[in-house]
Design an enzyme around this catalytic site. Structure first.
Site, short mmCIF file in Angstrom:
data_model
loop_
_atom_site.label_atom_id
_atom_site.label_comp_id
_atom_site.label_asym_id
_atom_site.label_seq_id
_atom_site.Cartn_x
_atom_site.Cartn_y
_atom_site.Cartn_z
N GLU A 256 0.89 -1.17 0.00
CA GLU A 256 0.00 0.00 0.00
C GLU A 256 0.91 1.20 0.00
OE1 GLU A 256 -3.20 0.32 -0.01
OE2 GLU A 256 -3.98 -1.64 0.57
N CYS A 291 -2.59 8.93 3.39
CA CYS A 291 -2.36 8.42 2.04
C CYS A 291 -3.54 8.75 1.14
CB CYS A 291 -2.13 6.91 2.09
SG CYS A 291 -3.45 6.01 2.88
#
Ligand code: NAP
Ligand code: MG
Length: 494
Positions: A256, A291
């Site tokens: 990720e 993020c």
């Protein structure tokens, strides 16, 4: 480094026991709002500690894997309860988290709560997991079952360490794996205490936590011969390194990585106070260190002025300062180098002629100058070649760019190496979904963006350089399993 009696110190937790690191070394954590303030120290593990942790997880694996999904789900449910059972202890962990991290208390609380919620959601998938697929013949009868992989190395970044852990740890556990978790050096103490609380509910060795310098323990963990799965969340450069090291033993990876999320605001979208606040938080929550934050906003030219005016008003109301104070709505950035990245991008934009403005109230100028603070900044219609548009700022700065047609907006949004999340803002359901389907991103939020708009039941992850594989959801659990087909001639099994 020896701690004073009153020093907060976190140790390693391996094989069901609190352990000092093999080298008896600790490192200090300071408050990013007041970098001179020592908050506590965390264990500096060595490669020997990693070896012991991986062996403990390996030894615990057969018994854990042999439990039924329902039995493992029961553990997850117990963990969710245990995490918040002692209110006074929870509050002191939340406060410590804010002091070592810099995020405001409200966000530290959300993060702790979200971790437990993610255990509960994952436990609810046990029944579905227990069902094998069956292919009835002719020509064959086949059972498609799934098995856990073994020891999983889980690596999380500093920005939302516990929430991110909640997208991989309960999934790894319910799938039948045992784990070694490595939090970031930049936010190690409250996460380690929290992981230890989880581990205490589980059989010894099922969950182990190691802290310390990534340059010392990173590669020993990634390349350990007993590690059968790596799940990493962090930056693109480190993600590439993880994959290179994993390639040597062909260890499967889930990555990720960073994002530079685009939002597309259409001509007909609603702009009221609630929408401005959602948009503001999408970009500036946790000082933009998320993020899946909104990192580029493309706005239909007919609404550009109105949108800028409203966002300026929302940003101007914010109070930037000590994250422990209840009136503060934005704390500092977490660390010096991240502060340098964001302020550097803003300076570059200014030097190249962009209109960069900063907003918000600063009650304590001395604190603001001493800590890693940056006020919320808006960058109006900048050159798309600037880093603030092209790269991930991971800080409190948002470029706002007008567009004329939907095609142009889609092409601007997709013109990026990143592909984590995205958003479409409109009143029209049909155009919302039509545009979303054209966006190269693992997630598209409609009329919202980021953690507050996230459906935690769905899979989460990135296209392109934003990652490989998925966390969360049923799909996030499958990443921790191997498919295993068992077949016989037609008529034999069913
Ligand atoms: P980072 O520097 O890549 O670090 C991530 C984690 O990897 C930390 O625990 C770090 O430890 C560790 N690490 C560093 N070098 C390593 C090595 N050689 N071997 C093993 N582990 C190593 O990222 P960050 O600066 O902490 O986090 C910010 C980045 O993460 C941003 O790009 C952000 O977008 C991304 N992120 C992505 C997601 C997502 O779900 N896609 C979520 C959150 C953040 P140390 O910190 O101790 O060095
Ligand atoms: Mg950007």
């Amino acid at each position: 480094m020896a701690g004073k009696d009153s020093t907060i110190r976190t140790e390693l937790f391996i094989d069901g026991e609190v352990r000092p690191p093999a080298g008896k070394e600790y490192y200090q954590l300071h408050n990013p709002a007041r970098p001179d303030e020592f908050v506590g120290e965390a264990a500096s593990a060595t490669a020997d500690d990693i070896d012991v942790a991986c062996k403990a997880a390996h030894a615990a694996f057969p018994a854990w894997a042999a439990l039924s999904y329902a039995e493992r789900a029961d553990y997850l449910t117990k963990i969710a309860r245990h995490l918040t059972a002692d209110e006074a202890e929870l509050n002191s962990r939340i406060k410590l988290f804010t002091r070592e991290h810099g995020k405001i208390l409200k966000e530290s609380t959300i993060e702790m709560t979200r971790l437990g919620d993610r255990f509960t959601l994952c436990a609810a998938m046990a029944e579905r997991l227990a069902v094998d697929d069956e292919l009835k013949g002719p020509p064959f009868d086949t059972i498609i079952t799934r098995q856990p992989r073994g020891v999983a190395a889980l690596i999380v970044p500093w920005n939302w360490p516990l929430s991110i852990l909640g997208a991989k740890l309960p999934q790894a556990l319910v799938a039948g794996n045992t784990c070694v978790v490595k939090p970031s050096q930049n936010s190690a103490m409250a996460p380690t205490m929290t992981i230890r609380k989880i581990a205490e509910v589980l059989p010894a060795g099922v969950l182990n936590v190691v802290t310390g310098s990534a340059s010392v323990i990173g590669d020993p963990l990634l390349s350990h011969p007993l590690v059968r799965k790596i799940n990493f969340t962090g930056s693109i450069p480190v993600g590439k390194h993880v994959m290179r090291v994993a390639a040597d033993k062909l260890t499967p990876v889930t990555l990720e990585l960073g994002g530079n999320d685009a939002g597309i605001f259409l001509e007909d979208a609603v702009l009221d106070d609630a929408a401005f606040m959602r948009m503001y938080l999408a970009a500036f929550m946790t000082s933009g260190q998320i993020c899946m934050a909104l990192k580029r906003l493309y706005v239909h030219r007919s609404r550009y002025d109105e949108l800028c005016t409203g966002l300026i008003a929302a940003a101007s109301r914010q109070v930037i300062g000590d994250p422990l104070l209840p009136e503060t709505s934005m704390g500092p950035l977490n660390n010096k180098s991240q502060h340098a990245v964001v302020t550097g991008m803003l300076s570059q934009a200014r030097e190249q002629g962009a209109d960069v403005q900063e907003y918000g109230q600063v009650p304590d100028e001395g604190l603001y100058k001493a800590g890693y603070f940056q006020k919320p900044a808006l960058v109006f219609d900048p050159d798309p070649a600037l880093d603030i548009v092209k790269e991930e700022q991971f800080g409190p700065a948002l470029p706002i760019i007008p567009f004329d047609t939907e095609e142009e907006a889609i092409s601007l949004a997709n013109d990026s190496q990143y592909g984590l999340c995205s958003s479409v803002w409109t009143q029209d359901r049909e155009s919302a979904v039509r545009l979303a389907r054209q966006l190269e991103a693992g997630y598209t939020y409609l009329n919202g963006h980021g953690p507050l708009a996230q459906d935690n039941r769905g899979p989460f992850g990135g296209f392109k350089a934003s990652g490989i594989g998925r966390n969360l959801g049923f799909e996030g659990i499958l990443e921790f399993q191997e498919y295993h087909s068992i077949s016989a001639p037609d008529g034999w099994l069913f």
